[in-house]
Write a protein that holds these residues in place. Sequence first.
Motif, short mmCIF file in Angstrom:
data_model
loop_
_atom_site.label_atom_id
_atom_site.label_comp_id
_atom_site.label_asym_id
_atom_site.label_seq_id
_atom_site.Cartn_x
_atom_site.Cartn_y
_atom_site.Cartn_z
N THR A 53 81.07 21.53 55.84
CA THR A 53 80.35 20.32 56.26
C THR A 53 80.68 19.19 55.29
O THR A 53 81.17 19.43 54.18
CB THR A 53 78.83 20.55 56.27
OG1 THR A 53 78.33 20.45 54.92
CG2 THR A 53 78.46 21.91 56.86
N PRO A 54 80.36 17.96 55.65
CA PRO A 54 80.55 16.86 54.70
C PRO A 54 79.71 17.01 53.44
O PRO A 54 80.02 16.41 52.40
CB PRO A 54 80.11 15.63 55.50
CG PRO A 54 80.28 16.02 56.93
CD PRO A 54 79.95 17.47 56.98
N ASP A 55 78.62 17.80 53.50
CA ASP A 55 77.74 17.99 52.36
C ASP A 55 78.14 19.18 51.49
O ASP A 55 77.47 19.47 50.50
CB ASP A 55 76.30 18.18 52.83
CG ASP A 55 75.78 16.94 53.54
OD1 ASP A 55 76.09 15.82 53.09
OD2 ASP A 55 75.08 17.10 54.56
N GLY A 56 79.20 19.88 51.89
CA GLY A 56 79.65 21.01 51.10
C GLY A 56 79.93 22.23 51.95
O GLY A 56 80.13 22.13 53.16
N TYR A 57 79.90 23.37 51.29
CA TYR A 57 80.29 24.64 51.90
C TYR A 57 79.08 25.57 51.85
O TYR A 57 78.59 25.92 50.77
CB TYR A 57 81.47 25.24 51.14
CG TYR A 57 82.64 24.28 51.02
CD1 TYR A 57 83.66 24.29 51.96
CD2 TYR A 57 82.70 23.35 49.98
CE1 TYR A 57 84.73 23.40 51.87
CE2 TYR A 57 83.75 22.45 49.89
CZ TYR A 57 84.76 22.48 50.82
OH TYR A 57 85.81 21.59 50.73
N PHE A 58 78.61 25.98 53.04
CA PHE A 58 77.36 26.73 53.14
C PHE A 58 77.65 28.13 53.67
O PHE A 58 78.21 28.28 54.76
CB PHE A 58 76.38 25.99 54.05
CG PHE A 58 75.91 24.68 53.47
CD1 PHE A 58 74.72 24.61 52.77
CD2 PHE A 58 76.68 23.53 53.60
CE1 PHE A 58 74.29 23.40 52.22
CE2 PHE A 58 76.27 22.32 53.04
CZ PHE A 58 75.07 22.26 52.35
N PHE A 59 77.25 29.14 52.88
CA PHE A 59 77.51 30.51 53.27
C PHE A 59 76.60 30.93 54.41
O PHE A 59 75.42 30.60 54.43
CB PHE A 59 77.37 31.43 52.05
CG PHE A 59 78.35 31.09 50.96
CD1 PHE A 59 79.71 31.27 51.16
CD2 PHE A 59 77.91 30.56 49.76
CE1 PHE A 59 80.62 30.94 50.16
CE2 PHE A 59 78.82 30.24 48.76
CZ PHE A 59 80.18 30.41 48.97
N THR A 60 77.17 31.66 55.34
CA THR A 60 76.50 32.02 56.59
C THR A 60 76.60 33.51 56.85
O THR A 60 77.37 34.22 56.19
CB THR A 60 77.18 31.29 57.78
OG1 THR A 60 78.46 31.89 58.01
CG2 THR A 60 77.35 29.80 57.51
N PRO A 61 75.85 34.02 57.84
CA PRO A 61 76.13 35.38 58.32
C PRO A 61 77.58 35.49 58.81
O PRO A 61 78.19 34.50 59.22
CB PRO A 61 75.13 35.54 59.49
CG PRO A 61 74.02 34.60 59.17
CD PRO A 61 74.68 33.41 58.52
N LEU A 62 78.12 36.69 58.75
CA LEU A 62 79.50 36.88 59.18
C LEU A 62 79.67 36.47 60.64
O LEU A 62 78.87 36.84 61.50
CB LEU A 62 79.92 38.34 59.00
CG LEU A 62 79.92 38.90 57.58
CD1 LEU A 62 80.58 40.28 57.57
CD2 LEU A 62 80.62 37.97 56.60
#
Length: 287
Positions: free
Chosen positions: A209-218
């Motif tokens: 995202t423009p706000d960074g990198y966000f870890f998610t479920p696989l």
Amino acid sequence: MTNRIVSISGAPYDGYEFPAMLDSLASCGAKHVEPAFIVGYTGAFDESAFTPAQARQYVAWLAGAGVKCRAFSSHIDLGREDAVEVFKGRMDFAAALGARVINTNAAARAWSGRFFRNIEPLVRHAEQLGMVIGLENPGDGSDNLINTAADGIALLDRLGHPNLRLNYDAANTVSHRPAGKPGGVIPADDALLAMPYCGHVHIKDARVTPDGYFFTPLGAGDIGCDRIVRAVAKTDLALSVELPLRLHRGPDARPVRRPEPVPRAEIESVVRAALAFVERHLRDAAE
């Protein structure tokens, strides 16, 4: 069902005591854990965490929970002046827990001279322990000896030791060398390039995202974890699912850690889904 070793990293349990983490993992059906001692990813620790007495306590906890340890994450820069002493101690600790792979970063490129001096005694120690050192590509955007798979392949070819392999993590690549930027690569493509040189693989997903990198479920991010797991299915590699739910990376790729631990119920929901995701894609790739 596959017999492949699939570990769950300790990363999502940042803030929980080890026995509580093992109890939770066992309730989710996980058979293996990859303990995580990673500065910036997990709580503060020092070398007193890796004593023989501590190792015996961890072994007892593992046995009591019925969970095994095959892989261990304890990232340092192997170009540090004290890297040989520090990392040998951590290798001994990991081996006592049953680990056969210990994952770490290689080194900042500026420290490459010390890295090449340090790696020889470390690799010899790994050989004595029957372990593999897994060199992991970082995610913070710095200049490292392993910025992409091609760097790691060249490094292994230069060193030429069977106890030194890659531990590739495509969700690090997405922030470290973003596609479309100078030196950038497509994470899943780079993971597949690295695969023949891996001794272990980390699987995690992230949304860009423009706000960074966000870890998610696989499967909920932009990494292409299905492609990577299917590629692993064609090898004899073990893998670990790393779900650092307590943090994200900012636009500058630096980790940002939430002040409070993630609720156990939320962790367990994501862990169960991750185990199912991996099992499904391993099975489908084998059919």
